[in-house]
Design a protein around this motif. Structure first.
Motif, short mmCIF file in Angstrom:
data_model
loop_
_atom_site.label_atom_id
_atom_site.label_comp_id
_atom_site.label_asym_id
_atom_site.label_seq_id
_atom_site.Cartn_x
_atom_site.Cartn_y
_atom_site.Cartn_z
N VAL A 156 36.31 33.71 31.67
CA VAL A 156 35.95 33.79 33.09
C VAL A 156 37.12 34.36 33.87
O VAL A 156 38.28 34.27 33.45
CB VAL A 156 35.57 32.40 33.66
CG1 VAL A 156 34.37 31.84 32.93
CG2 VAL A 156 36.75 31.44 33.59
N ALA A 157 36.82 34.97 35.00
CA ALA A 157 37.84 35.49 35.89
C ALA A 157 38.02 34.50 37.04
O ALA A 157 37.04 34.02 37.62
CB ALA A 157 37.44 36.85 36.44
N ILE A 158 39.27 34.18 37.35
CA ILE A 158 39.60 33.28 38.45
C ILE A 158 40.51 34.01 39.42
O ILE A 158 41.51 34.61 39.02
CB ILE A 158 40.33 32.02 37.95
CG1 ILE A 158 39.51 31.28 36.89
CG2 ILE A 158 40.70 31.12 39.12
CD1 ILE A 158 38.36 30.51 37.43
N VAL A 159 40.18 33.96 40.70
CA VAL A 159 41.06 34.50 41.75
C VAL A 159 41.26 33.41 42.79
O VAL A 159 40.28 32.84 43.30
CB VAL A 159 40.47 35.76 42.40
CG1 VAL A 159 41.44 36.28 43.47
CG2 VAL A 159 40.21 36.84 41.36
N THR A 160 42.52 33.12 43.08
CA THR A 160 42.87 32.08 44.04
C THR A 160 43.62 32.69 45.21
O THR A 160 44.78 33.10 45.07
CB THR A 160 43.75 31.00 43.38
OG1 THR A 160 43.08 30.46 42.24
CG2 THR A 160 44.07 29.88 44.36
N GLU A 200 38.49 44.37 36.14
CA GLU A 200 37.93 45.07 37.30
C GLU A 200 37.44 44.08 38.36
O GLU A 200 37.59 44.31 39.57
CB GLU A 200 36.78 45.98 36.87
CG GLU A 200 37.22 47.19 36.04
CD GLU A 200 37.25 46.90 34.55
OE1 GLU A 200 37.31 45.69 34.17
OE2 GLU A 200 37.23 47.86 33.77
N ILE A 201 36.86 42.97 37.90
CA ILE A 201 36.40 41.95 38.83
C ILE A 201 37.58 41.35 39.59
O ILE A 201 37.54 41.20 40.82
CB ILE A 201 35.61 40.86 38.08
CG1 ILE A 201 34.31 41.45 37.51
CG2 ILE A 201 35.32 39.67 38.99
CD1 ILE A 201 33.64 40.56 36.49
N VAL A 202 38.63 41.00 38.86
CA VAL A 202 39.83 40.44 39.49
C VAL A 202 40.40 41.41 40.52
O VAL A 202 40.75 41.03 41.65
CB VAL A 202 40.89 40.09 38.43
CG1 VAL A 202 42.25 39.85 39.08
CG2 VAL A 202 40.46 38.87 37.63
N ALA A 207 30.36 41.32 37.69
CA ALA A 207 30.15 39.90 37.44
C ALA A 207 28.67 39.59 37.32
O ALA A 207 27.83 40.16 38.02
CB ALA A 207 30.78 39.06 38.56
N ALA A 208 28.35 38.63 36.42
CA ALA A 208 26.97 38.19 36.27
C ALA A 208 26.68 36.95 37.11
O ALA A 208 25.55 36.73 37.54
CB ALA A 208 26.67 37.89 34.81
N ALA A 241 31.26 36.87 33.33
CA ALA A 241 30.85 38.23 32.99
C ALA A 241 31.01 38.45 31.50
O ALA A 241 31.85 37.82 30.84
CB ALA A 241 31.70 39.25 33.76
N ARG A 242 30.22 39.37 30.97
CA ARG A 242 30.37 39.73 29.55
C ARG A 242 31.65 40.52 29.34
O ARG A 242 32.33 40.39 28.33
CB ARG A 242 29.16 40.54 29.10
CG ARG A 242 29.11 40.78 27.60
CD ARG A 242 27.90 41.61 27.22
NE ARG A 242 26.65 41.01 27.66
CZ ARG A 242 26.03 40.03 27.01
NH1 ARG A 242 26.55 39.53 25.90
NH2 ARG A 242 24.89 39.55 27.48
N ASP A 243 32.01 41.35 30.31
CA ASP A 243 33.20 42.20 30.22
C ASP A 243 33.63 42.58 31.64
O ASP A 243 33.18 41.97 32.61
CB ASP A 243 32.95 43.43 29.35
CG ASP A 243 31.62 44.13 29.68
OD1 ASP A 243 31.19 44.06 30.86
OD2 ASP A 243 31.02 44.73 28.76
N HIS A 244 34.53 43.54 31.77
CA HIS A 244 35.00 44.03 33.07
C HIS A 244 35.72 42.94 33.89
O HIS A 244 35.73 42.98 35.12
CB HIS A 244 33.85 44.61 33.90
CG HIS A 244 33.16 45.78 33.26
ND1 HIS A 244 33.81 46.98 32.99
CD2 HIS A 244 31.89 45.93 32.83
CE1 HIS A 244 32.96 47.81 32.43
NE2 HIS A 244 31.78 47.21 32.30
#
Length: 321
Positions: free
Chosen positions: A166-170, A269-271, A247-248, A263-266
């Motif tokens: 998972v992608a995390i942004v704080t 890019e999401i971050v 993101a899914a 997301a499965r990938d990327h």
């Protein structure tokens, strides 16, 4: 022999869209807290790592306060105690930092006392301290966990989840828990209740099977996110940017201000897309791409030679207090 106890506890992301106050996920980012019995009477606390300056090093420290509850309950405590906190989870981020402190205090004190409480009893106590189980349960047990409260007891279901990151942004934004709670309505409509009730089992199934095509629908929520997103500058736009970047499923992590994206990938890019939105709103960010933690809390006990065999306070006649 004196004891040295090291407790390693994962970060968590709670709520996950429709799973308000009941669903949580353990993440492979860890706080490590070590309790050492020492010969010198008294308490010393050392904090290193992320946000160390935000953590008190006196008796108001949450790890010590929680540990002290058990010391007082059983009428014993180390005469000299040093607590070392290594922080990798940002404080007040919606990633379960307070839950790591509560669990560390309970587990460390329990080990020093000779483990008078079972893991189930410790989980019940931690849930009582936190108010709900959606952070402490996955932090203790690992993985995806559903916690159901019943008559002050907690029923836990360990749910299967596909291997994933998972992608995390704080964003650097201070959101008080009491403000996030105060933003919620005291009543909801029947339609909103049905909306969330229908999506929670769908979300659990989608996470189990890595059904990313369903996650966008399954992550929808009407109980807390619509009221909390406006509290965080740029968060609504950050959701949209995350979806546009691949993101899914996107959700507030806990009450925020962290954003979690599945997301499965990327993931990179999401971050980048989410970070750009927060920066446009004047907020610096920290970010991680993390796998799910499946082991939960780990405890290591080291016996340390010392002139006092157990480091517990004693009466003049040699009996333990």
């Amino acid at each position: 022999m004196n004891k040295q106890i090291t407790v390693t506890i994962p970060a968590t992301s709670a709520n996950l869209g429709p799973g308000f106050d009941c669903l949580g996920l353990a993440l492979a980012l860890y706080n490590r807290i070590t309790f050492t019995q020492v010969a010198t009477p008294g308490l010393t606390i050392e904090v290193t790592g992320l946000d160390a300056e935000k953590v008190p090093t006196d008796e108001t420290n949450l790890v010590y306060q929680t540990a002290n509850c058990l010391f007082e309950r059983f009428g014993k405590r180390p005469s000299g105690l040093h607590i070392q906190q290594e922080n990798n989870i940002p404080v007040g981020s919606g990633l379960g930092s307070s839950s790591t402190a509560v669990l560390a205090g309970l587990l460390g004190a329990n080990a020093l006392l000779g483990n008078p409480l079972t893991r189930a009893e410790l989980l019940t106590q931690a849930t009582a301290e936190e108010g709900h189980p959606d952070n402490v349960a996955p932090a203790l047990l690992g993985g995806l966990v559903l916690g159901v409260m019943h008559d002050d007891q907690v029923h836990i279901e360990l749910l299967p989840i596909a291997t994933q990151q998972v992608a995390i942004v704080t964003p650097d934004f201070h959101l008080l828990t009491k403000d996030a709670r105060a933003a919620l309505p005291t009543q909801i409509s029947r339609q909103d209740a049905i909306f969330n009730a229908s999506r929670l089992p769908l979300l659990i199934r989608a996470l189990e099977t890595a059904d990313y095509a369903t996650l966008t629908l399954a992550m929808q929520d009407r109980l807390h996110q619509p009221y909390r997103l406006p509290l965080i500058p740029g968060m609504a736009d950050a959701f949209e940017a995350a979806y546009a970047a691949g993101a899914a499923g996107v959700a507030l992590s806990g009450a925020g201000p962290s954003l979690i994206a599945f997301a499965r990938d990327h993931h990179e890019e999401i971050v980048a897309a989410v970070t750009a939105v927060f920066q446009q709103n004047g907020l610096a960010c920290q970010s991680w791409i993390l796998p799910v933690d499946t082991t939960g809390t780990q405890i290591r006990v080291f016996q340390k030679p010392d002139s006092q065999p157990d480091g517990l306070r004693m009466n003049a006649d040699g009996r333990r207090l």
